[in-house]
Design an enzyme around this catalytic site. Structure first.
Site, PDB file in Angstrom:
ATOM      1  N   GLY B 164     -25.715 -10.809   4.528  1.00  0.00           N
ATOM      2  CA  GLY B 164     -25.715  -9.931   3.383  1.00  0.00           C
ATOM      3  C   GLY B 164     -25.572 -10.761   2.125  1.00  0.00           C
ATOM      4  O   GLY B 164     -26.551 -11.031   1.429  1.00  0.00           O
ATOM      5  N   SER B 165     -24.344 -11.216   1.882  1.00  0.00           N
ATOM      6  CA  SER B 165     -24.094 -12.006   0.679  1.00  0.00           C
ATOM      7  C   SER B 165     -25.011 -13.224   0.601  1.00  0.00           C
ATOM      8  O   SER B 165     -25.578 -13.522  -0.437  1.00  0.00           O
ATOM      9  CB  SER B 165     -22.631 -12.469   0.654  1.00  0.00           C
ATOM     10  OG  SER B 165     -21.793 -11.363   0.437  1.00  0.00           O
ATOM     11  N   GLY B 198     -30.723   1.558   2.823  1.00  0.00           N
ATOM     12  CA  GLY B 198     -30.660   2.964   2.421  1.00  0.00           C
ATOM     13  C   GLY B 198     -32.036   3.607   2.433  1.00  0.00           C
ATOM     14  O   GLY B 198     -32.998   3.006   1.949  1.00  0.00           O
ATOM     15  N   ARG B 333       0.186  21.446 -13.495  1.00  0.00           N
ATOM     16  CA  ARG B 333       1.177  21.404 -12.424  1.00  0.00           C
ATOM     17  C   ARG B 333       2.559  21.178 -13.024  1.00  0.00           C
ATOM     18  O   ARG B 333       2.776  20.206 -13.750  1.00  0.00           O
ATOM     19  CB  ARG B 333       0.840  20.250 -11.481  1.00  0.00           C
ATOM     20  CG  ARG B 333       1.879  19.966 -10.413  1.00  0.00           C
ATOM     21  CD  ARG B 333       1.768  20.951  -9.299  1.00  0.00           C
ATOM     22  NE  ARG B 333       2.599  20.573  -8.153  1.00  0.00           N
ATOM     23  CZ  ARG B 333       2.629  21.298  -7.040  1.00  0.00           C
ATOM     24  NH1 ARG B 333       1.913  22.393  -6.925  1.00  0.00           N
ATOM     25  NH2 ARG B 333       3.403  20.935  -6.030  1.00  0.00           N
ATOM     26  N   GLN B 353       2.177   9.514 -16.982  1.00  0.00           N
ATOM     27  CA  GLN B 353       1.388   9.002 -18.100  1.00  0.00           C
ATOM     28  C   GLN B 353       1.029   7.528 -17.866  1.00  0.00           C
ATOM     29  O   GLN B 353      -0.096   7.094 -18.107  1.00  0.00           O
ATOM     30  CB  GLN B 353       2.182   9.140 -19.401  1.00  0.00           C
ATOM     31  CG  GLN B 353       2.445  10.593 -19.769  1.00  0.00           C
ATOM     32  CD  GLN B 353       3.335  10.742 -20.985  1.00  0.00           C
ATOM     33  OE1 GLN B 353       3.797   9.751 -21.557  1.00  0.00           O
ATOM     34  NE2 GLN B 353       3.580  11.983 -21.385  1.00  0.00           N
ATOM     35  N   ARG B 355       0.728   6.042 -15.063  1.00  0.00           N
ATOM     36  CA  ARG B 355      -0.237   5.892 -13.977  1.00  0.00           C
ATOM     37  C   ARG B 355      -1.638   6.251 -14.435  1.00  0.00           C
ATOM     38  O   ARG B 355      -2.609   5.641 -13.994  1.00  0.00           O
ATOM     39  CB  ARG B 355       0.111   6.843 -12.823  1.00  0.00           C
ATOM     40  CG  ARG B 355       1.399   6.570 -12.159  1.00  0.00           C
ATOM     41  CD  ARG B 355       1.796   7.741 -11.266  1.00  0.00           C
ATOM     42  NE  ARG B 355       1.183   7.605  -9.954  1.00  0.00           N
ATOM     43  CZ  ARG B 355       1.474   8.409  -8.937  1.00  0.00           C
ATOM     44  NH1 ARG B 355       2.305   9.410  -9.095  1.00  0.00           N
ATOM     45  NH2 ARG B 355       0.903   8.216  -7.760  1.00  0.00           N
ATOM     46  N   GLY B 428      -0.059  16.361  -2.763  1.00  0.00           N
ATOM     47  CA  GLY B 428      -0.759  16.977  -1.644  1.00  0.00           C
ATOM     48  C   GLY B 428      -2.118  17.536  -2.039  1.00  0.00           C
ATOM     49  O   GLY B 428      -3.100  17.357  -1.328  1.00  0.00           O
ATOM     50  N   GLU B 451     -24.703  -4.867  -2.986  1.00  0.00           N
ATOM     51  CA  GLU B 451     -25.375  -5.693  -4.001  1.00  0.00           C
ATOM     52  C   GLU B 451     -24.530  -6.935  -4.297  1.00  0.00           C
ATOM     53  O   GLU B 451     -24.513  -7.427  -5.418  1.00  0.00           O
ATOM     54  CB  GLU B 451     -25.611  -4.899  -5.287  1.00  0.00           C
ATOM     55  CG  GLU B 451     -26.411  -3.636  -5.103  1.00  0.00           C
ATOM     56  CD  GLU B 451     -27.913  -3.855  -5.066  1.00  0.00           C
ATOM     57  OE1 GLU B 451     -28.366  -4.820  -5.711  1.00  0.00           O
ATOM     58  OE2 GLU B 451     -28.609  -3.105  -4.391  1.00  0.00           O
TER      59      GLU B 451
END
Lengths: 625, 625
Positions: B164-165, B198, B333, B353, B355, B428, B451
């Site tokens: 691949g790479s 793909g 929430r 905040q 996060r 959750g 890629e």
């Protein structure tokens, strides 16, 4: 311990199959069978073998290769498999009490096969069943044989649509009616519906339901649990007044039917109250052995500690699985090389080693912590079940609560990040479903949020440490705890005065060096956290605000660092004990050093910063002004 | 730009619906419609509206609520939807050329709906189609209308099971046979099977296949691409000698049929060679306009740059989606509060905040970088398609290659971590499939490895910087590049002598401060990387080893820091330009500062460490001895 005799090894640990990994395996500096025997012990190895053999020999556990498993089919199979596991009686209840680790072994072995199965089994037997055993009284013992043979199937219903972390605020009510000696269970609105409850979606016949208990006159006695039949065991149709169903597809664990339930004035007998922490007399008087309502709430949620400790073990198992997959792939996958003709295994690349090997070390270190924690928790629980209500027992309870509340975040995050790293380290092949890293990621993921969101849980740990220090500063007793995890804090001022010194890089390659740095770091973060909370309070914040505004970089870091220190210390002591077989010492001590140094490496900015401040004791360093 | 007129706003940006978010929205310091118009421009908003309207109005795009979509059904639907999207002609080919961003808008809008559809469309039209357009010649133009109406359906086959790479090492062969004027395409063994391709699994009729080209006498001319028919377009049965199939379930993007193919001596006409970089005469002589085989290989893989730049944009879109979901949830929430009665939205908590808001800022900063990069790449590609082979064009090519090779890792990792943070921040509810965070995580995930694996790609970026410095040190020309991203390096020694100084915390809350720190950091890491590579070479390492052993903490960090700097600089300049409407300046500049400071914060240990070394210029600091 001597190297295993040939007979033992052959029966418990057959030789690994030949193949492309042989070249690397041949280079090991130690005998892997000896390591396995030392880490697990013969009993556990035997138990694992019996569990895996039972699954291997039973066609019900055959993998469905090549065709997709629909959600419904996965749920159905998981239920049948759960019943079969109970039928196999892989671990007897007596063994669970005698050797609590056998429970963890069983659950994690089932998880190795399929986490949905492990969860379904765990929720029924250990969460639901244990809740009845522990929170109920003699009048509930009749249910236990029915649980063991799955005549009834259970779930544990705390969370509601609008309340998870703040369990205290859940809004299902249970009003006592002395006229009929019944409780009336009721969900006031949709937001108070029970939600997320594992096993509730399709299969549970009974639920342990948490609700606010009211006695006549409208007096609320807070959260209590009730054993409620929610479905007819023959038809699985809901009981009158119960609206119950499946919450749908989740990111993983789709063999488990998570459900919701609303109760419309459902009448349940007075005896349905699990009455360990409080009871209601036939006439409607509330009686409790606990004077303190807060303490009662604590005990009634104590079950969660077992859940959290189990999550630590499940996370470790996920990390072990992911690291094994990624390392084996890396040892066989070749890409690029010094010449166009010769490609080297990707495991030889610095980047690949840097990405993966620390997680290998973490798997060993956190695994040891997990077992140690679970054994102590089991001891504590047995004290609770008996009548040990002494001071040591209360202190042990607080210490364990702090350790599971920080241990769950540490273990689940380490696993989550480790799995992601492993997935990426396997390149495209890691993205193929059959290679399982996706399932591991999706099934470890809830470990980060259930039984308490990680960031919220960490506040329990920092709160414990701050509370201990406050007591000490108020002239209290020595800073110490039953398991000794906080004892070093007694030397708090001295530790803060210590300076890091290590003569050479080689000298740092042992866990004692990061261990000492960690002690300093925890003391430093403890002081910073206390100062920040106090500063917030001085500037007019309420306790609630002061605590919330002191999380980032302070209390949150403190809790994580304390847990890392505990994991590092436990593993350091474990691998340096005299009973470690000499051929294993080098490799175990390297794992211990690698985990400790890697983990500490997250905090280097803080170590530099603190040192800089020390140099300018009069003021703060410029960059933080 | 003035605030949008009422007519514009009403048609392009209808008011948001009322609901629980209104309270927060009412507190905004700016008009969101004005911001949207400024960031996107009216044309893009109009295009987006037309795309979403087309999907909304067409029942083929109706969501299948409530029932599970099987893998097969998802693949079938995605194919039909892809055909429908082409039928709608949402963006005309002429528009794509005139306004390259319209392609990105189309692909990311389709991705907002379903990434499988976006991928399938992208792979067929932009990867397969563009490869033929760009790597072929006049003789291949006949295919373009067939591609546009999906008479043929395409895929792009480079990767093999074992490679691949390291694309250069792929092992499919194409031997030229002058007797019949055909190439014989052949897969020597299973490991050389094309894999991961793909659209190849079920639906592609044609493939651009990369293979090693051999002319008579056994001379290998390296990797070339061939247009190969792999299936009968009427029956979808494989062509003779082609073994082709589906590789099975992936962690996500399951509407795309990734496939494998092996070729057993498949004969294809001489004209099937996409002959931009080299051709074979009927007699079997190899002819090429490139003298340098390495350069030829570079050009033949140049398509990958577009792929990588598109991944940057797709990653940003994923981040935007995740952040929107998590912030909206956090605003509504409520959990815990100062009293038992009053709960506050979780967005009010410091931890929440901390996060989430940096990822909000990252979405804006990286989005701007993404558009800037894509526009420059488009300009470069148009130069390539023309005959612009000048020095600036070559330099631009190298700079863009370095930027996409580092930009893809930065964007995909930022999105991946951001999505995980968002998922956890929703507790959750974030684990429920319907809330989409799981799909976003699973569908952004391959961006980290395809890629080009992120860690491997970063070596391209660091290699570019090291190469530039080496040229400069050898007394070459000024250190500069067409897009100016490396121009600051000309002041390399001066920058390294600068010291950080900022009079106050408030003074740091603007992106110019971290921008200056980043310039220093990149210079520092560049010096460290050069020293490490040289030290490795002095101690006897080959170039290959020296490079590999200098990645961790050196070249890898250098590449990431350089890209972070570039993103920070671009966004800083963008939000400080005079054309920013005054009411938007404050909020945009805060986003710029937040992203820059948060990003720089990862490197604080290095900033402290370097300063410490400077204090003891004679030696190294103790901790690193």
């Amino acid at each position: 311990m001597a190297a295993p005799s040939e007979g033992d090894a052959a029966s418990l640990l057959p030789d690994l199959p030949g193949g492309p990994l042989q070249a690397y395996r041949a280079r090991a500096s130690f005998c892997w069978k000896e390591l396995a025997l030392f880490l697990e012990g013969e009993d556990t190895l035997r138990l694992k073998k019996s569990i895996f053999s039972a699954l291997e020999d039973d066609p019900l556990f055959a993998r469905s290769c090549g065709h997709e498993l629909s959600l419904e089919k996965h749920r159905e199979l998981t239920f049948l498999r759960c019943k079969r596991v109970l039928g196999h009686a892989l671990v007897r209840v007596e063994d669970m009490v005698q050797n609590p680790l056998s429970v963890l072994t069983l659950v994690t072995c089932l998880g190795t096969y399929d986490w949905s199965l492990a969860q379904k089994f765990l929720l029924h037997l250990l969460v639901f069943g244990f809740a009845i055993y522990k929170s109920g009284s003699e009048r509930h013992l009749e249910y236990l044989p029915k649980i063991l043979n799955m005549e009834i199937f259970g779930c544990f219903a705390v969370t509601e649509v609008s309340h998870g972390s703040n369990a205290k605020a859940i809004r299902t009510t249970a009003h006592y009616d002395p006229a009929t000696e019944e409780f009336i269970l009721h969900s006031p609105d949709f937001e108070a519906a029970k939600f997320w409850v594992g096993n509730m979606g399709k299969t549970a016949t009974h639920a342990v339901v948490f609700a606010q208990l009211y006695t006549p006159g409208g007096h609320c006695h807070g959260l209590h649990s009730f054993l409620v039949q929610i479905r007819n065991p023959k038809t699985l149709l809901p009981m009158p007044g119960v609206m119950v169903g499946d919450i749908g597809k989740k990111l993983g664990l789709n063999g488990v039917d998570n459900g919701f339930a609303m109760f419309h004035k459902v009448r349940i007998p007075r005896q349905a109250l699990l009455n360990q922490t409080g009871d209601v007399t036939p006439e409607g008087t509330y009686v409790t052995p606990f004077k303190d309502a807060k303490r009662r709430f604590g005990v009634s949620l104590n079950n969660l500690s077992i859940g959290r400790a189990t999550i630590v073990a499940m996370s470790v198992m996920n990390l072990k699985l992911a690291v094994s997959i990624a390392l084996r792939f890396s040892a066989t996958r070749r890409q690029f090389g010094p010449t166009d003709e010769e490609e080297v295994p990707v495991l030889e690349y610095q980047t690949q080693q840097w990405r993966l090997l620390p997680y290998l070390a973490a798997a060993y270190a956190v695994d040891h912590f997990s077992k140690w924690l679970f054994l102590n928790l089991a001891e504590f629980q047995q004290g609770l079940i008996g009548t040990d209500r002494g001071t040591r027992q209360a202190e042990l309870g607080r210490e364990i609560h702090a350790l599971v509340s920080g241990g769950k975040p540490l273990a689940s995050w380490t696993a989550q990040r480790g799995i992601q790293e492993c997935r990426e380290a396997c390149g495209g092949h890691g993205y193929l479903a059959v290679n399982r890293l996706g399932d591991l990621r999706n099934e470890n993921d809830p470990n980060c949020t259930y039984e308490g969101d990680n960031n919220v849980l960490l506040q329990q740990t920092s709160g414990y440490l701050l509370g201990l220090l406050e007591l000490r500063l108020q002239g209290g007793a020595r800073l110490e705890s039953p398991l000794g995890t906080v004892d070093f804090l007694e030397a708090y001022p001295d530790i803060l005065d210590q300076r890091f010194s290590c003569p050479s890089v080689t000298g740092c390659l042992q866990s004692s060096v990061p261990l000492a740095a960690y002690e300093w770091l925890v003391c430093y973060l403890l002081r910073e956290s206390v100062q920040k909370v106090n500063q917030e309070k001085r500037s007019g914040s309420s306790d609630f605000e002061a605590r919330n505004n002191s999380q980032v970089y302070r209390c949150r870091s403190l809790a994580l660092a304390f847990l890392e220190l505990t994991v590092v210390r436990r593993f350091h002591e474990y691998v340096h004990q005299p009973s470690v077989p000499p051929p294993l010492r080098a490799v175990l001590q390297r794992l211990s050093a690698l985990y400790a140094l890697w983990s500490l490496n997250q905090h280097t900015a803080l170590l530099y910063r603190a040192e800089r401040r020390r140099r300018c004791p009069g003021g703060r360093d410029r960059s933080s002004r």
